[in-house]
Design a protein around this motif. Structure first.
Motif, PDB file in Angstrom:
ATOM      1  N   LYS A 192      10.227 -27.395  48.446  1.00  0.00           N
ATOM      2  CA  LYS A 192       9.678 -28.369  49.399  1.00  0.00           C
ATOM      3  C   LYS A 192      10.706 -28.817  50.433  1.00  0.00           C
ATOM      4  O   LYS A 192      10.681 -29.953  50.895  1.00  0.00           O
ATOM      5  CB  LYS A 192       9.125 -29.597  48.663  1.00  0.00           C
ATOM      6  CG  LYS A 192       8.036 -29.291  47.652  1.00  0.00           C
ATOM      7  CD  LYS A 192       7.586 -30.546  46.933  1.00  0.00           C
ATOM      8  CE  LYS A 192       6.580 -30.253  45.848  1.00  0.00           C
ATOM      9  NZ  LYS A 192       6.175 -31.468  45.100  1.00  0.00           N
ATOM     10  N   THR A 193      11.607 -27.908  50.803  1.00  0.00           N
ATOM     11  CA  THR A 193      12.692 -28.241  51.729  1.00  0.00           C
ATOM     12  C   THR A 193      12.798 -27.156  52.783  1.00  0.00           C
ATOM     13  O   THR A 193      12.723 -25.964  52.473  1.00  0.00           O
ATOM     14  CB  THR A 193      14.029 -28.343  50.979  1.00  0.00           C
ATOM     15  OG1 THR A 193      13.923 -29.315  49.940  1.00  0.00           O
ATOM     16  CG2 THR A 193      15.164 -28.737  51.910  1.00  0.00           C
ATOM     17  N   ASN A 194      12.970 -27.560  54.038  1.00  0.00           N
ATOM     18  CA  ASN A 194      13.235 -26.599  55.100  1.00  0.00           C
ATOM     19  C   ASN A 194      14.688 -26.144  54.961  1.00  0.00           C
ATOM     20  O   ASN A 194      15.622 -26.886  55.280  1.00  0.00           O
ATOM     21  CB  ASN A 194      12.995 -27.248  56.472  1.00  0.00           C
ATOM     22  CG  ASN A 194      13.125 -26.241  57.602  1.00  0.00           C
ATOM     23  OD1 ASN A 194      13.814 -25.232  57.486  1.00  0.00           O
ATOM     24  ND2 ASN A 194      12.473 -26.523  58.723  1.00  0.00           N
ATOM     25  N   ASN A 195      14.870 -24.916  54.462  1.00  0.00           N
ATOM     26  CA  ASN A 195      16.215 -24.383  54.217  1.00  0.00           C
ATOM     27  C   ASN A 195      16.644 -23.392  55.294  1.00  0.00           C
ATOM     28  O   ASN A 195      17.504 -22.543  55.048  1.00  0.00           O
ATOM     29  CB  ASN A 195      16.244 -23.700  52.849  1.00  0.00           C
ATOM     30  CG  ASN A 195      16.029 -24.672  51.713  1.00  0.00           C
ATOM     31  OD1 ASN A 195      16.838 -25.559  51.476  1.00  0.00           O
ATOM     32  ND2 ASN A 195      14.919 -24.507  50.995  1.00  0.00           N
ATOM     33  N   THR A 250      11.595 -21.697  51.749  1.00  0.00           N
ATOM     34  CA  THR A 250      11.395 -22.650  50.671  1.00  0.00           C
ATOM     35  C   THR A 250      10.384 -22.124  49.671  1.00  0.00           C
ATOM     36  O   THR A 250       9.591 -21.234  49.971  1.00  0.00           O
ATOM     37  CB  THR A 250      10.935 -24.016  51.211  1.00  0.00           C
ATOM     38  OG1 THR A 250      10.981 -24.978  50.159  1.00  0.00           O
ATOM     39  CG2 THR A 250       9.511 -23.951  51.727  1.00  0.00           C
TER      40      THR A 250
END
Length: 350
Positions: free
Chosen positions: A166-169, A299
């Motif tokens: 759930k993270t913009n990586n 993600t």
């Protein structure tokens, strides 16, 4: 006491004559390993080689046969005698003279639960769709192991990148650089998020990049001190090369939500935002409900069936499927968990 245990067996693999390897195998007081060959439409001879820890090649030239259409399997001891060492990870490399399918089952001796690893060809970049170090249901705690084998006669430098869920990586995840594998070394990391990233509570995706071709396997498992039977339960998580990401439609069969089962669906995105459509279908193909999600770049995001489709959907009876459509490259997977044993089956369409 566990009522049932199980493991996912991929049904989408075509027989081939590729040389494949199976890292992350153990044969000792804690685990036992069987290696299996399923022949295609011809009698097939398999040649086995054993690589142990950082000792490199310790045995080779062992042959076994499978008749046309037949599956045969053998334990590590049956193939290689007493060459296994307690707690030392091994790799078996298998060469087939005719098309066939190779896999290994790693069995936990305490729980009798098995993780299935398909034979793999080497690649420089791998994706493990789901890794975790997180509490689970019924007093369990999920962890993920990672095993790597350097397929070459040269030192490999390996980079592990953890992409939290759930993270913009897009700008990068958590990276460990200069992880050294000597020629033909097999190395196992028992709890990759805790041991290498000091993650106490989290899950996501692992990207493995190497300067030399390697093969990897991963296992997700639960330690359960509160369980009367002790031991662990777990399953092999199917690691895939980076090239496996693709846009379009994929199908996840075997969704179960009745009779004590629960199913989770996950996706892993490439380096762009992906818009998804999820169609839940009954066993006869009837559409039960659709859901729409947008997921950030690089993600992993995972939902239970209830959270994904919300209220008012018809539960597949006894089982169904999910058709996943994404407008940009992605991976998708599903876990089906037996609530009586907390044992997962990991499903991927590739």
């Amino acid at each position: 006491i566990r009522d049932s245990l199980g493991s996912g067996l991929p049904a989408d693999v075509e027989p081939s004559i590729n040389v494949v390897s199976l890292p992350g195998l153990f044969h000792d007081d804690d685990f036992r390993t069987n290696v299996a060959v399923t022949a295609g439409d011809q009698l097939t001879w398999a040649t086995f080689e054993l690589f142990r820890g950082n000792d490199g090649l310790v045995a080779g030239g062992v042959t076994r046969k499978a008749e046309a259409g037949e599956q045969n399997q053998w334990s590590i001891k049956q193939i290689f005698g007493d060459l296994a060492r307690p707690g030392v990870a091994m790799t078996v490399r298998v060469t087939l003279n005719k098309p066939g399918i190779v896999y290994a089952s790693l069995v936990d001796n305490a729980s009798t639960d098995s993780a299935v690893f398909l034979g793999k060809q080497p690649a420089s970049t791998w994706i493990v769709p789901a890794v975790a170090h997180i509490p689970g249901a019924g007093g369990t705690f999920w962890s993920s192991s990672l095993s790597m084998w350097n397929t070459t006669g040269n030192t490999a430098w390996v980079e592990l990148e953890y992409l939290p869920e759930k993270t913009n990586n897009l700008d990068g995840g958590l990276v460990l650089k200069n992880y050294r594998l000597v020629p033909y070394e097999t190395r196992n990391i028992h709890d990759v998020l805790k041991d290498e990233f000091d993650i106490e509570n989290g899950k996501g995706t692992l990207v493995v990049e190497s300067t030399r071709p390697i093969t990897i396997t991963s296992r997700i498992f639960t330690d359960c001190e509160a369980c009367p039977a002790g031991g662990t339960s777990g399953n092999g998580v199917r690691a895939v090369p980076l090239a496996a990401l693709a846009s379009g439609e994929t199908v996840l069969p075997g969704v179960r939500t009745l009779d004590g089962f629960r199913s989770n669906v996950g996706v892993v995105t490439g380096d762009r935002i992906v818009s998804f459509t999820f169609d839940l279908r009954d066993q006869d193909g009837t559409l039960c409900k659709s859901a729409f999600k947008t997921v950030a770049p690089r993600t992993m995001q995972q939902w239970s069936i209830g959270k994904l489709f919300g209220n008012g959907f018809v539960e597949p009876d006894p089982a169904g499927s999910i058709v996943v459509t994404g407008n940009r490259p992605y991976l998708t997977y599903m876990t089906v968990i037996d609530s009586s044993s907390q044992d997962p089956v990991f499903v991927m369409p590739q």
